[in-house]
Design a protein around this motif. Structure first.
Motif, PDB file in Angstrom:
ATOM      1  N   PRO A  92       0.832  -1.215   0.000  1.00 29.58           N
ATOM      2  CA  PRO A  92       0.000   0.000   0.000  1.00 29.58           C
ATOM      3  C   PRO A  92       0.864   1.262   0.000  1.00 29.58           C
ATOM      4  CG  PRO A  92      -0.670  -1.538   1.736  1.00 29.58           C
ATOM      5  CD  PRO A  92       0.629  -2.024   1.198  1.00 29.58           C
ATOM      6  N   GLY A  93       0.358   2.281  -0.673  1.00 24.28           N
ATOM      7  CA  GLY A  93       1.055   3.552  -0.726  1.00 24.28           C
ATOM      8  C   GLY A  93       2.104   3.650  -1.807  1.00 24.28           C
ATOM      9  N   SER A  94       2.365   2.559  -2.502  1.00 23.72           N
ATOM     10  CA  SER A  94       3.348   2.597  -3.583  1.00 23.72           C
ATOM     11  C   SER A  94       2.674   2.978  -4.891  1.00 23.72           C
ATOM     12  CB  SER A  94       4.035   1.238  -3.734  1.00 23.72           C
ATOM     13  OG  SER A  94       3.082   0.248  -4.116  1.00 23.72           O
ATOM     14  N   ASP A  95       3.436   3.514  -5.811  1.00 22.64           N
ATOM     15  CA  ASP A  95       2.950   3.891  -7.139  1.00 22.64           C
ATOM     16  C   ASP A  95       3.843   3.196  -8.167  1.00 22.64           C
ATOM     17  OD1 ASP A  95       1.653   5.007  -9.248  1.00 22.64           O
ATOM     18  OD2 ASP A  95       2.562   6.985  -9.044  1.00 22.64           O
ATOM     19  N   ILE A  96       3.670   1.885  -8.287  1.00 22.55           N
ATOM     20  CA  ILE A  96       4.528   1.043  -9.117  1.00 22.55           C
ATOM     21  C   ILE A  96       3.706   0.468 -10.258  1.00 22.55           C
ATOM     22  CG2 ILE A  96       6.033  -0.991  -9.156  1.00 22.55           C
ATOM     23  CD1 ILE A  96       6.509  -0.528  -6.173  1.00 22.55           C
ATOM     24  N   SER A  97       4.263   0.528 -11.448  1.00 22.86           N
ATOM     25  CA  SER A  97       3.613  -0.021 -12.641  1.00 22.86           C
ATOM     26  C   SER A  97       4.531  -1.040 -13.292  1.00 22.86           C
ATOM     27  CB  SER A  97       3.272   1.088 -13.641  1.00 22.86           C
ATOM     28  OG  SER A  97       2.393   2.038 -13.063  1.00 22.86           O
ATOM     29  N   ALA A  98       3.945  -2.064 -13.878  1.00 24.42           N
ATOM     30  CA  ALA A  98       4.689  -3.117 -14.571  1.00 24.42           C
ATOM     31  C   ALA A  98       4.360  -3.069 -16.059  1.00 24.42           C
ATOM     32  CB  ALA A  98       4.344  -4.490 -13.999  1.00 24.42           C
ATOM     33  N   GLU A  99       5.393  -3.207 -16.870  1.00 27.20           N
ATOM     34  CA  GLU A  99       5.236  -3.185 -18.320  1.00 27.20           C
ATOM     35  C   GLU A  99       6.096  -4.276 -18.925  1.00 27.20           C
ATOM     36  OE1 GLU A  99       5.662  -0.084 -22.102  1.00 27.20           O
ATOM     37  OE2 GLU A  99       6.139   0.539 -20.045  1.00 27.20           O
ATOM     38  N   SER A 100       5.559  -4.950 -19.936  1.00 27.02           N
ATOM     39  CA  SER A 100       6.269  -6.052 -20.578  1.00 27.02           C
ATOM     40  C   SER A 100       6.839  -5.588 -21.913  1.00 27.02           C
ATOM     41  CB  SER A 100       5.328  -7.248 -20.794  1.00 27.02           C
ATOM     42  OG  SER A 100       5.993  -8.304 -21.436  1.00 27.02           O
ATOM     43  N   VAL A 101       8.141  -5.840 -22.124  1.00 24.52           N
ATOM     44  CA  VAL A 101       8.818  -5.495 -23.363  1.00 24.52           C
ATOM     45  C   VAL A 101       9.717  -6.667 -23.752  1.00 24.52           C
ATOM     46  CG1 VAL A 101      10.397  -3.917 -24.524  1.00 24.52           C
ATOM     47  CG2 VAL A 101       8.778  -3.035 -22.842  1.00 24.52           C
ATOM     48  N   ASN A 102       9.398  -7.271 -24.917  1.00 25.55           N
ATOM     49  CA  ASN A 102      10.200  -8.386 -25.437  1.00 25.55           C
ATOM     50  C   ASN A 102      10.365  -9.508 -24.416  1.00 25.55           C
ATOM     51  OD1 ASN A 102      10.579  -7.040 -27.883  1.00 25.55           O
ATOM     52  ND2 ASN A 102      12.448  -6.037 -27.156  1.00 25.55           N
ATOM     53  N   ASN A 137      10.473  -9.334 -21.231  1.00 24.48           N
ATOM     54  CA  ASN A 137      10.985  -8.862 -19.948  1.00 24.48           C
ATOM     55  C   ASN A 137       9.976  -7.931 -19.291  1.00 24.48           C
ATOM     56  OD1 ASN A 137      13.412 -10.231 -20.367  1.00 24.48           O
ATOM     57  ND2 ASN A 137      14.315  -8.476 -21.427  1.00 24.48           N
ATOM     58  N   VAL A 138       9.954  -7.943 -17.966  1.00 28.61           N
ATOM     59  CA  VAL A 138       9.041  -7.095 -17.202  1.00 28.61           C
ATOM     60  C   VAL A 138       9.829  -5.916 -16.650  1.00 28.61           C
ATOM     61  CG1 VAL A 138       7.499  -6.950 -15.219  1.00 28.61           C
ATOM     62  CG2 VAL A 138       7.528  -9.016 -16.626  1.00 28.61           C
ATOM     63  N   ILE A 139       9.363  -4.706 -16.945  1.00 28.55           N
ATOM     64  CA  ILE A 139       9.995  -3.481 -16.468  1.00 28.55           C
ATOM     65  C   ILE A 139       9.112  -2.871 -15.390  1.00 28.55           C
ATOM     66  CG2 ILE A 139      10.811  -1.188 -17.100  1.00 28.55           C
ATOM     67  CD1 ILE A 139      11.309  -2.189 -19.888  1.00 28.55           C
ATOM     68  N   LEU A 140       9.687  -2.679 -14.207  1.00 31.22           N
ATOM     69  CA  LEU A 140       8.981  -2.054 -13.093  1.00 31.22           C
ATOM     70  C   LEU A 140       9.425  -0.601 -12.988  1.00 31.22           C
ATOM     71  CD1 LEU A 140       9.279  -4.851 -10.366  1.00 31.22           C
ATOM     72  CD2 LEU A 140       7.384  -4.433 -11.935  1.00 31.22           C
ATOM     73  N   SER A 141       8.475   0.296 -12.943  1.00 37.72           N
ATOM     74  CA  SER A 141       8.774   1.721 -12.824  1.00 37.72           C
ATOM     75  C   SER A 141       7.815   2.339 -11.810  1.00 37.72           C
ATOM     76  CB  SER A 141       8.644   2.423 -14.183  1.00 37.72           C
ATOM     77  OG  SER A 141       7.327   2.281 -14.694  1.00 37.72           O
ATOM     78  N   GLY A 142       8.122   3.572 -11.420  1.00 43.97           N
ATOM     79  CA  GLY A 142       7.297   4.260 -10.435  1.00 43.97           C
ATOM     80  C   GLY A 142       8.110   4.567  -9.194  1.00 43.97           C
ATOM     81  N   THR A 143       7.422   4.740  -8.083  1.00 41.48           N
ATOM     82  CA  THR A 143       8.074   5.120  -6.832  1.00 41.48           C
ATOM     83  C   THR A 143       7.647   4.193  -5.703  1.00 41.48           C
ATOM     84  OG1 THR A 143       6.312   6.713  -6.321  1.00 41.48           O
ATOM     85  CG2 THR A 143       8.269   7.546  -7.480  1.00 41.48           C
ATOM     86  N   ALA A 144       8.551   3.996  -4.752  1.00 42.06           N
ATOM     87  CA  ALA A 144       8.270   3.227  -3.549  1.00 42.06           C
ATOM     88  C   ALA A 144       8.783   4.014  -2.352  1.00 42.06           C
ATOM     89  CB  ALA A 144       8.937   1.854  -3.610  1.00 42.06           C
ATOM     90  N   LYS A 145       8.269   3.681  -1.169  1.00 45.98           N
ATOM     91  CA  LYS A 145       8.641   4.424   0.031  1.00 45.98           C
ATOM     92  C   LYS A 145      10.024   4.060   0.533  1.00 45.98           C
ATOM     93  CE  LYS A 145       3.925   5.104   1.760  1.00 45.98           C
ATOM     94  NZ  LYS A 145       2.992   4.850   2.877  1.00 45.98           N
ATOM     95  N   SER A 146      10.463   2.821   0.298  1.00 45.76           N
ATOM     96  CA  SER A 146      11.750   2.381   0.810  1.00 45.76           C
ATOM     97  C   SER A 146      12.379   1.396  -0.153  1.00 45.76           C
ATOM     98  CB  SER A 146      11.604   1.739   2.195  1.00 45.76           C
ATOM     99  OG  SER A 146      10.792   0.579   2.115  1.00 45.76           O
ATOM    100  N   THR A 147      13.649   1.112   0.088  1.00 43.53           N
ATOM    101  CA  THR A 147      14.370   0.157  -0.757  1.00 43.53           C
ATOM    102  C   THR A 147      13.790  -1.235  -0.622  1.00 43.53           C
ATOM    103  OG1 THR A 147      16.370   1.478  -0.433  1.00 43.53           O
ATOM    104  CG2 THR A 147      16.663  -0.728  -1.316  1.00 43.53           C
TER     105      THR A 147
END
Length: 469
Positions: A131-141, A143-153
């Motif tokens: 909860p509270g994260s703004d993460i999106s997943a996208e598939s390219v060739n 492979n899955v690319i994760l982008s967006g922001t998270a609160k911590s590592t």
């Protein structure tokens, strides 16, 4: 074909029911839409249409379509269900082109179809479990690319783990983690290394040499203790006597030594590092080691020694800190040193501890139990004579060594935030050198006072630093 489409629709519905995720419909339709609408007169050409593998997209038209062209049917297929509704089905990952024509042959719309694994479910799962994260997943060739922001590592790593499990990735390269952390936590680590070492050395020996003149014969006798346990000690107390009469000469010498030693080692290295990053520290030096090269040449390499610290912190939820810490205390010693020609290479005495721990901020872990005890004793002398009661002590020597050491490491991590430089004070802020007159007549080396009547900035509590009042 109608049965196949019906079966696919049922499969999609069942998949959504099994997953049981809730969220805005726009999230699922951002990358992989379920329907596309083309208004009357709209110039829809060259649009990108993302279709999931094994999924379908419904294209709704405001005008009747008579013909459908798919450039690569193996990648994607299109079915003209009604003149104004076309089903686009993704078969396998790849790219294709879809063109829709009217009865007059005019182009109604064209799409660049890109068929990839549908990552909409991955996005919903990640946003539900984190909860509270703004993460999106996208598939390219593939492979899955994760982008967006998270609160911590740790949340960014958790999102990558979820995507890897969902996709069944066999290698980490299939998941590209481009998640940025909003505010990376910083960890301040305070380590106290304390060691106490005690050693006891005892040496007692009698060495004698002599010759006895008997007519034409001059037999001789000799007994020299070697002190093999402590061969480097040469400063024993010596007392002896000598007897000489004609061809007879006897010299006796007593070597005696007792040494008690205590060593205390204390170091308090402190470091600050960003969560997930490595930091290291060394307070010591380097000593040269000659290394043989080709053609008989000799080069020099340097070996580090001293008090070393290496740690990698990761801030977890709830303010807890996962910490991989390694500390080492090393010093030069003659024990185990190597000598050849005119070069002597010192050995290193090393005490090392390494562990992975989890602590709350401000909690302390004690890495204790690093005990070492060494006991050596040797007795040598003249066979037979050394066994005699009382007098046997004149024909034997004793060498004794006992060493005891204990190393304790205290580890305390803190989650900290940077502060303004105006809130920090240097320890030499109010330290002033004494004048020549004060040094000569009053034996002062330094003085601490408020220059020009100003009030000293900051407040010190207790005995601070090495010079204090």
């Amino acid at each position: 074909m109608r049965k196949i489409l019906k079966k696919m629709a049922v499969t999609v519905c069942l998949a959504g029911a099994v997953i049981g995720l809730s969220g805005p419909a726009a999230l699922a339709e951002d990358n992989f839409p379920s329907q596309v609408h083309i208004a009357a007169g709209e110039r829809a050409s060259g649009r990108i249409l993302n279709v999931g593998v094994g999924r379908s997209v419904v294209v709704n038209l405001a005008e009747d379509a008579a013909d459908v062209l798919v450039s690569n049917p193996e990648i994607a297929d299109a079915v003209l269900r009604t003149p104004r509704r076309i089903f686009v089905i993704g078969n396998t990952a790849g790219q294709s082109r879809l063109v829709l024509f009217s009865r007059s042959g005019r182009e109604l719309a064209s799409f660049d179809v890109r068929v990839e694994k549908d990552t909409s479910d991955i996005t919903r799962i990640i946003r539900k479990l984190i909860p509270g994260s703004d993460i999106s997943a996208e598939s390219v060739n593939g492979n899955v690319i994760l982008s967006g922001t998270a609160k911590s590592t740790i949340e960014a790593q958790q999102a990558a783990d979820i995507a890897a499990k969902f996709q069944g990735a066999e290698s980490p390269t299939e998941i590209v983690n481009l998640i940025s952390v909003e505010g990376k936590d910083q960890v301040h680590l305070k380590v106290t290394v304390a060691e106490v070492e005690r050693s006891i050395i005892k040496q007692l020996g009698v060495q004698f040499t002599g010759t006895i003149g008997v007519g034409n014969f001059t037999p001789f006798l000799q007994s020299l203790p070697n002190f093999n346990v402590n061969p480097n000690i040469v400063n024993q107390a010596v007392a002896g006597t000598q007897f000489a009469s004609g061809a007879t000469s006897i010299t006796a010498q007593i070597d005696a030594l007792q040494r008690d030693g205590v060593i205390r080692t204390l170091a308090e290295p402190t470091l600050t590092a960003i969560s997930g990053e490595n930091a290291s520290f060394l307070a010591g030096g380097e000593f040269p080691i000659p290394v043989s090269q080709d053609d008989g040449e000799v080069s020099v390499e340097f070996k580090k020694y001293g008090v070393g610290l290496d740690f990698t912190p990761v801030v977890l939820s709830g303010g807890r800190i996962s910490l991989r810490v390694k500390t080492e205390v090393s010093e030069l010693t003659n024990e185990g040193s190597v000598s050849f020609t005119n070069i002597t290479i010192s050995a290193l005495k090393v005490r090392r501890a390494e562990s992975t721990i989890e602590l709350p901020s401000g909690g302390t872990l004690v890495m204790a139990g690093l005990l070492k005890e060494s006991y050596q004793q040797a007795v040598e002398g003249v066979p037979g004579l050394m066994q005699l009661p009382v007098l046997g002590a004149l024909f034997k020597s004793r060498d004794f060594l006992r060493q005891q050491s204990e190393l304790v490491v205290f580890v305390t991590p803190y989650v900290v935030q940077p502060v303004a430089v105006s809130k920090l004070q240097r320890p030499d802020k109010n330290l002033m050198p004494a004048s020549d007159a004060e040094t000569v007549f009053l034996n002062r080396l330094n003085k601490i006072y408020n220059p020009a009547g100003t009030v000293a900035e900051g407040t010190y509590h207790g005995q601070v630093g090495f010079i204090y009042k």
